[in-house]
Write a protein that holds these residues in place. Structure first.
Motif, PDB file in Angstrom:
ATOM      1  N   LEU A  73    -108.227 -68.517 -57.765  1.00 10.86           N
ATOM      2  CA  LEU A  73    -109.592 -68.956 -57.471  1.00 10.86           C
ATOM      3  C   LEU A  73    -110.575 -68.677 -58.603  1.00 10.86           C
ATOM      4  CD1 LEU A  73    -109.882 -67.867 -53.722  1.00 10.86           C
ATOM      5  CD2 LEU A  73    -109.303 -70.106 -54.649  1.00 10.86           C
ATOM      6  N   SER A  74    -110.145 -68.040 -59.658  1.00 13.61           N
ATOM      7  CA  SER A  74    -111.072 -67.766 -60.759  1.00 13.61           C
ATOM      8  C   SER A  74    -111.418 -69.074 -61.466  1.00 13.61           C
ATOM      9  CB  SER A  74    -110.446 -66.780 -61.749  1.00 13.61           C
ATOM     10  OG  SER A  74    -109.251 -67.314 -62.282  1.00 13.61           O
ATOM     11  N   GLY A  75    -112.638 -69.115 -62.010  1.00 20.07           N
ATOM     12  CA  GLY A  75    -113.035 -70.282 -62.782  1.00 20.07           C
ATOM     13  C   GLY A  75    -113.557 -71.440 -61.971  1.00 20.07           C
ATOM     14  N   LEU A  76    -113.863 -71.226 -60.693  1.00 25.29           N
ATOM     15  CA  LEU A  76    -114.423 -72.312 -59.884  1.00 25.29           C
ATOM     16  C   LEU A  76    -115.859 -72.602 -60.332  1.00 25.29           C
ATOM     17  CD1 LEU A  76    -113.194 -71.332 -56.304  1.00 25.29           C
ATOM     18  CD2 LEU A  76    -112.344 -73.191 -57.738  1.00 25.29           C
ATOM     19  N   PRO A  77    -116.313 -73.846 -60.218  1.00 23.60           N
ATOM     20  CA  PRO A  77    -117.684 -74.162 -60.655  1.00 23.60           C
ATOM     21  C   PRO A  77    -118.720 -73.440 -59.806  1.00 23.60           C
ATOM     22  CG  PRO A  77    -116.668 -76.024 -59.486  1.00 23.60           C
ATOM     23  CD  PRO A  77    -115.581 -75.035 -59.752  1.00 23.60           C
ATOM     24  N   GLY A  78    -119.707 -72.827 -60.485  1.00 26.71           N
ATOM     25  CA  GLY A  78    -120.785 -72.131 -59.792  1.00 26.71           C
ATOM     26  C   GLY A  78    -120.425 -70.754 -59.279  1.00 26.71           C
ATOM     27  N   LEU A  79    -119.213 -70.279 -59.576  1.00 27.67           N
ATOM     28  CA  LEU A  79    -118.783 -68.976 -59.064  1.00 27.67           C
ATOM     29  C   LEU A  79    -119.490 -67.865 -59.837  1.00 27.67           C
ATOM     30  CD1 LEU A  79    -116.855 -67.548 -57.082  1.00 27.67           C
ATOM     31  CD2 LEU A  79    -115.130 -67.563 -58.892  1.00 27.67           C
ATOM     32  N   GLU A  80    -120.178 -66.966 -59.097  1.00 28.48           N
ATOM     33  CA  GLU A  80    -120.946 -65.896 -59.735  1.00 28.48           C
ATOM     34  C   GLU A  80    -120.319 -64.521 -59.557  1.00 28.48           C
ATOM     35  OE1 GLU A  80    -125.006 -66.010 -58.426  1.00 28.48           O
ATOM     36  OE2 GLU A  80    -125.527 -67.432 -60.012  1.00 28.48           O
ATOM     37  N   GLU A  81    -119.571 -64.325 -58.474  1.00 28.19           N
ATOM     38  CA  GLU A  81    -119.000 -63.000 -58.226  1.00 28.19           C
ATOM     39  C   GLU A  81    -117.761 -63.138 -57.355  1.00 28.19           C
ATOM     40  OE1 GLU A  81    -120.290 -58.633 -56.377  1.00 28.19           O
ATOM     41  OE2 GLU A  81    -121.789 -60.219 -56.585  1.00 28.19           O
ATOM     42  N   VAL A  82    -116.768 -62.300 -57.648  1.00 30.01           N
ATOM     43  CA  VAL A  82    -115.550 -62.247 -56.845  1.00 30.01           C
ATOM     44  C   VAL A  82    -115.328 -60.801 -56.434  1.00 30.01           C
ATOM     45  CG1 VAL A  82    -113.074 -62.663 -56.735  1.00 30.01           C
ATOM     46  CG2 VAL A  82    -114.527 -64.216 -58.049  1.00 30.01           C
TER      47      VAL A  82
END
Length: 1023
Positions: A73-82
């Motif tokens: 799931l890393s690198g999704l558009p708009g992703l700010e925090e995991v």
């Protein structure tokens, strides 16, 4: 343009009245349809991914599941925090997207990535969490009765939940506690060995003998038959009769090698209530974008209908509904608005001295509010504490006050035979510029609030928009309806009578003004000293994000030692309930405890962690405390003597806001990042000691990450190689110590899992586990202890990560001081007392994080607001000097706001910051009235000193009226102690204090400034 608008309104008075009637009708319709809530939803756009692996330890969950999901799931558009959490049997990955992202699109892109996740066999595929907000947990209910926990849970899952899920606006109905019914095939390995069978053969037989099949259609002359093969099991007897193998013509059935008995899934959660033992807790979740007030009401009504369909002896009752909080908060808002409106109207009658004039101005209050309702509905703004609760009717009527007061004065002074219409038109045109620009300035200073981001933006944006809508309505009404009503309702021959209050104020003001004009230097020096003192006090104010909203419900988060059994947690929860009920029976309405992780992991906790929920009776019935803060202190003292437990006090919304924004449950979280769990644990203990030494720290605790006893079974590869046994055989035995699902038993529409597990006599202790026989290829029976190394070790209870980096949190709540100064003290002490290894680092989260971001934003926003005010003032007067004279109201107003906060012992918060922004607009209104009058007199040829003196006396009434209505409109907010008043109090305090100090400037200091800094040119000749 403005002159034309006034004239056209007076020329077509009937049209204006009809348009006003249209505003009333539209506003009433909008109000009826307006969504209602207690608090703006500050939830970030987040998607939760839950993966259940019923028997895996936290480390295995992290290695085999969490890491794989994070990478996919890393690198999704708009992703700010995991963020991720790995617990026994559960992996949860939380993805936070940028504000403004579309939630449905975010869920879609996550769903598209999930199929690429590679997981070990027999682990369920990752599932998305419910489409609910972080504040979506709006409804709790208890299922109780005479039946067993399995019967209660079955009634919930198959009767209650389906009916509640059909309620519009519900995203999920979750279950906490009870026994999830299963059918256990309890295997005796000795019996398997005696018949020459293996565990794998038994599992294979159970999986292959439980299915239905379709055979299509069987065509017959003139008809057709559906072909259906039925082989599913529907009773326990069906499971027992399944054939595993055949030896010399004799079938070996399941019942020959195992016991088939009703059972339950491995329990990871429990709920208790009222100190009477276990119950089933149900939770209703609000779908994102829905209105909590309406959905909660619908759930409560549906629950009443559900009760009629339950089996005899089972009851269901609600214990927590967001509706209660919403109604209490709205009661506070209604009280503030009503009392504020009455105070404003009273001031109008006292100062105008004319009933008709007072009623005309008072009409602006409901009309502006109805105008705002229309726009709120269009903008999707809910009526809440932060929107409706921030409206000050004093600000709304300011422009109407100036217009009507000038009309009354001109009608009284004009002794000619001109018509009333002409006089009102001239009076309205005369003050059109200060009224319009005054409203525009207040609206413009609210615009920068719209630039706030994150949680603070979601909190205060509805407030700013609502005030702007109301002011826009007030501005339009002051230029259209107010002149029309004045021309229709005010008499032509009117005697301007001042009330005794106004006459008394004039007698006091005259000597004060004369003294100030004679002692100009002293007044200026005193003003400068006041400015310096205010700036000094301002640096000594504490700081916090927003004041705590007292929700009327307390949550006590309790943590016990890792490795405690679920039964012990349940016992402890009931003990806490009994202790609190015994001492605080008059204060507690309902009390219940939830432990562990629910079926849908909306709030995953270990079985050593419990949340005790306490809903409170109205304060009028309390005996042991008068406020919620005092009650919390009493409860904390009562629970302090319980051994082996830490307790932290919070509230439902407060806890969820902290948790969803920073992954913590307290006011402040110190997040320590690194790789080695033991090093993290050691350094976290050092941080804990530092935080405990800081004044104001309470509920200080290190997030529990280690100390979970674990039976580790390491396969001895040399031993299994000598005996020709595959490692999978050993691991199958290990898996069967838990539960291995092999199918379902169908009872009508209900389905219950069938699981295989080792018989209880092999599960008593590690030594018993070591005696489990494993069958070799040659038929020998070998104890598990000879094929693997069994050892009891300490493992992690949970592994938390952010951006794939492990972290441990030291949490603390703050009492008796502000959060900002507390964190500054912590930040100063930590580097001196804690040394971190390379690649380990610290971040601060919780309320402080939002405060820092909002403060940084305000450092940009406030100068922009002040620049806009000055620009409008310059456009109004066309001269920099006149604009600066009026602008002096801003720093003097800030002095009053700071002094008011200091006197009331309130820290600086974002609520107070918004108050200062609003104050910067309000504070120039009186200055504009005075300066405009001075200019008009100068244009008529009046000498400067006389013009200043005359303007100050002439405009005393409108200046005092605008100041008093603006400040008195906020008085109920500043003094109210109801639910929700805490959030409004700093804002109201700042505005009241600032208006008072800026009024003093307008009436005393501004005339002095005008005389000292005016260019002494000859007065122009009258035209």
């Amino acid at each position: 343009m403005l002159d034309w608008l006034v004239r056209i309104s007076l020329r077509h008075r009937l049209v204006v009245l009809l348009l006003a009637l249209g505003i009333v009708v539209g506003g009433v319709v909008a109000f009826v349809r307006l969504p209602i809530d207690a608090f703006p939803d500050t939830t970030p756009v987040q998607v939760q991914v839950n993966t259940v692996a019923a028997a895996l330890s936290p480390l295995e969950i992290e290695r085999q599941v969490t890491f794989q999901v994070e990478q996919a799931l890393s690198g999704l558009p708009g992703l700010e925090e995991v963020r991720s959490l790995s617990r026994f049997g559960l992996s949860q990955v939380t993805l936070i997207f940028a504000d403004g992202s579309d939630l449905w699109l975010a869920r879609q892109v996550v769903s598209e990535r999930l199929p690429s996740v590679t997981l070990p066999p027999n682990i369920e595929r990752p599932q998305l969490g419910p489409v609910a907000t972080g504040l979506g947990e709006v409804f709790h209910y208890l299922v109780t009765g005479e039946g067993s926990l399995a019967e209660l849970r079955t009634a919930h899952d198959w009767t209650i939940r389906p009916q509640l899920r059909s309620v519009p606006g519900v995203a999920e109905v979750n279950a906490w506690g009870g026994d999830e019914r299963q059918f256990h095939v309890e295997v005796d390995p000795a019996q398997l060995h005696a018949r020459g069978l293996t565990l794998a053969q038994l599992i294979d037989a159970l999986e292959r003998n439980n299915a239905n099949a379709g055979g299509g259609l069987l065509e017959q002359p003139g008809a057709s038959l559906l072909v259906q093969g039925v082989g599913i099991v529907t009773t326990i007897e069906d499971i027992r009769e399944i054939i595993v193998a055949e030896k010399e013509g004799v079938p070996i059935r399941v019942q020959d090698v195992a016991r088939v008995v009703p059972g339950s899934e491995i329990r990871r959660a429990a709920a208790t209530a009222d100190g009477k033992g276990e119950v089933v807790l149900g939770l209703g979740f609000l779908m994102m974008g829905e209105n909590s007030h309406s959905v909660t009401q619908r759930l409560a009504l549906r629950l009443q209908e559900v009760q009629k369909t339950l089996p005899p002896g089972i009851q269901v009752r609600p214990v927590y509904a967001r509706t209660t909080l919403v109604e209490r908060v709205l009661h506070t808002v209604r009280t503030n608005l009503l009392e504020g409106a009455l105070l404003v109207i009273a001031v109008l009658f006292v100062f105008l001295g004319n009933l008709r004039a007072g009623l005309i101005v008072a009409a602006a209050i409901p009309l502006s509010l109805l105008f705002a309702f229309n726009w709120m509905l269009q903008a999707g703004i809910a009526g809440s504490l932060m929107s409706l609760g921030a409206i000050d009717f004093g600000l709304i009527v300011d422009s109407s006050v100036i217009m009507v007061e000038n009309s009354v004065r001109r009608l009284a002074e004009d002794k000619s035979g001109r018509s009333k219409l002409d006089i009102v038109r001239e009076a309205a045109v005369e003050v059109r510029k200060p009224t319009l620009f005054g409203e525009l300035i207040i609206m413009i200073v609210y615009l920068p609030i719209l630039a706030l981001e994150g949680m603070e933006g979601k909190l205060f944006r509805p407030m700013a928009l609502t005030v702007i809508f109301a002011l826009l309505g007030s501005m339009v009404l002051s230029l259209t309806l107010m002149p029309v009503l004045a021309s229709l309702l005010l008499p032509r021959r009117i005697e301007e009578r001042e009330s005794f209050v106004m006459r008394g104020l004039r007698r006091v003001y005259g000597p004060v003004l004369d003294w100030a004009l004679r002692h100009r230097k002293g007044v200026l020096v005193a003003s400068l000293l006041a400015l310096g003192s205010g700036a000094f006090v301002g640096t000594r104010l504490g700081s916090e994000f927003v004041p705590k909203l007292q929700e009327g419900t307390i949550v006590i988060s309790t943590v016990r030692l890792a490795g405690v059994s679920l039964e012990e947690s349940v016992r402890y929860g009931s003990q806490i309930e009994k202790a609190l009920l015994a001492k605080f029976g008059a204060e507690i309405e309902h009390i219940w405890t939830r432990t562990g992780t629910p079926e849908v992991a909306t709030d995953p906790m270990g079985i050593e962690v419990s949340d005790v929920f306490v809903t409170l009776e109205p304060t009028a019935s309390w005996r042991r405390a008068s406020t919620q803060s005092e009650l919390v202190a009493e409860m904390e003292a009562e629970l302090a003597g319980l051994p082996g437990m830490r307790a932290a006090f919070t509230q439902p919304i407060e806890m969820r806001v902290n948790e969803m924004s920073a992954g913590i449950r307290s006011d402040v979280g110190i997040k320590l990042f690194g790789d080695d769990l033991e090093v993290l644990k050691t350094k976290a203990r050092e941080l804990e000691k530092v935080v405990q030494s800081i004044p104001g720290a309470v509920d200080v605790a290190v997030e529990q990450v280690t100390g979970q006893p674990m039976l580790q079974i390491d396969v001895d590869r040399a031993a299994i190689a000598r005996r020709g046994i595959a490692a999978s055989e050993i691991l199958s035995v290990v898996e069967a110590l838990g539960t291995r699902e092999v199918g379902f038993l169908q009872q009508g529409e209900r389905r219950f899992p069938i699981t295989v597990r080792i018989a209880d006599r092999y599960r008593l202790d590690p030594e018993a586990v070591g005696t489990i026989p494993v069958t070799a290829l040659n038929g020998d029976r070998i104890p598990l202890a000879q094929l693997a190394r069994l050892s009891v070790v300490d493992g992690p209870t949970a592994v938390n990560r952010e951006w794939a980096k492990r972290r441990v949190v030291v949490q603390a709540n703050v009492r008796g001081r502000d959060v900002g100064s507390f964190v500054r003290d912590v930040q100063a002490a930590v580097p001196k007392q804690v040394t971190l290894p390379p690649s380990y680092f610290i971040r601060y989260g919780g309320q402080f994080e939002h405060l820092q971001r909002a403060r940084t934003r305000l450092l940009i926003v406030v100068p922009v607001a002040l620049s806009l005010i000055f620009a409008l003032l310059y456009f109004t007067y066309g001269k920099v000097l006149d604009a600066l004279r009026v602008f002096t109201g801003v720093p003097f107003a800030a002095i009053g706001g700071i002094a008011a906060l200091w006197l009331r012992d309130l820290p600086f918060s974002i609520s107070a910051g918004v108050g200062f922004i609003a104050l910067s607009g309000v504070s120039v209104l009186g200055d504009m009235v005075l300066v405009s009058t001075v200019q008009q007199l100068r244009e008529q040829g009046v000498e400067l000193a006389e013009a200043v003196h005359s303007a100050a006396h002439r405009r005393l009434r409108p200046v005092l009226m605008t100041a008093l209505v603006a400040s008195l409109g906020f008085v109920p907010m500043a003094l109210n102690t109801g639910i929700g008043a805490e959030v409004q109090r700093p804002l109201a305090t700042v505005v009241i204090g600032g208006v008072l100090s800026s009024t003093l400037l307008t009436l005393v200091v501004l005339p002095v400034l005008y005389l000292v800094f005016a260019r002494r040119r000859a007065a122009p000749q009258p035209s």
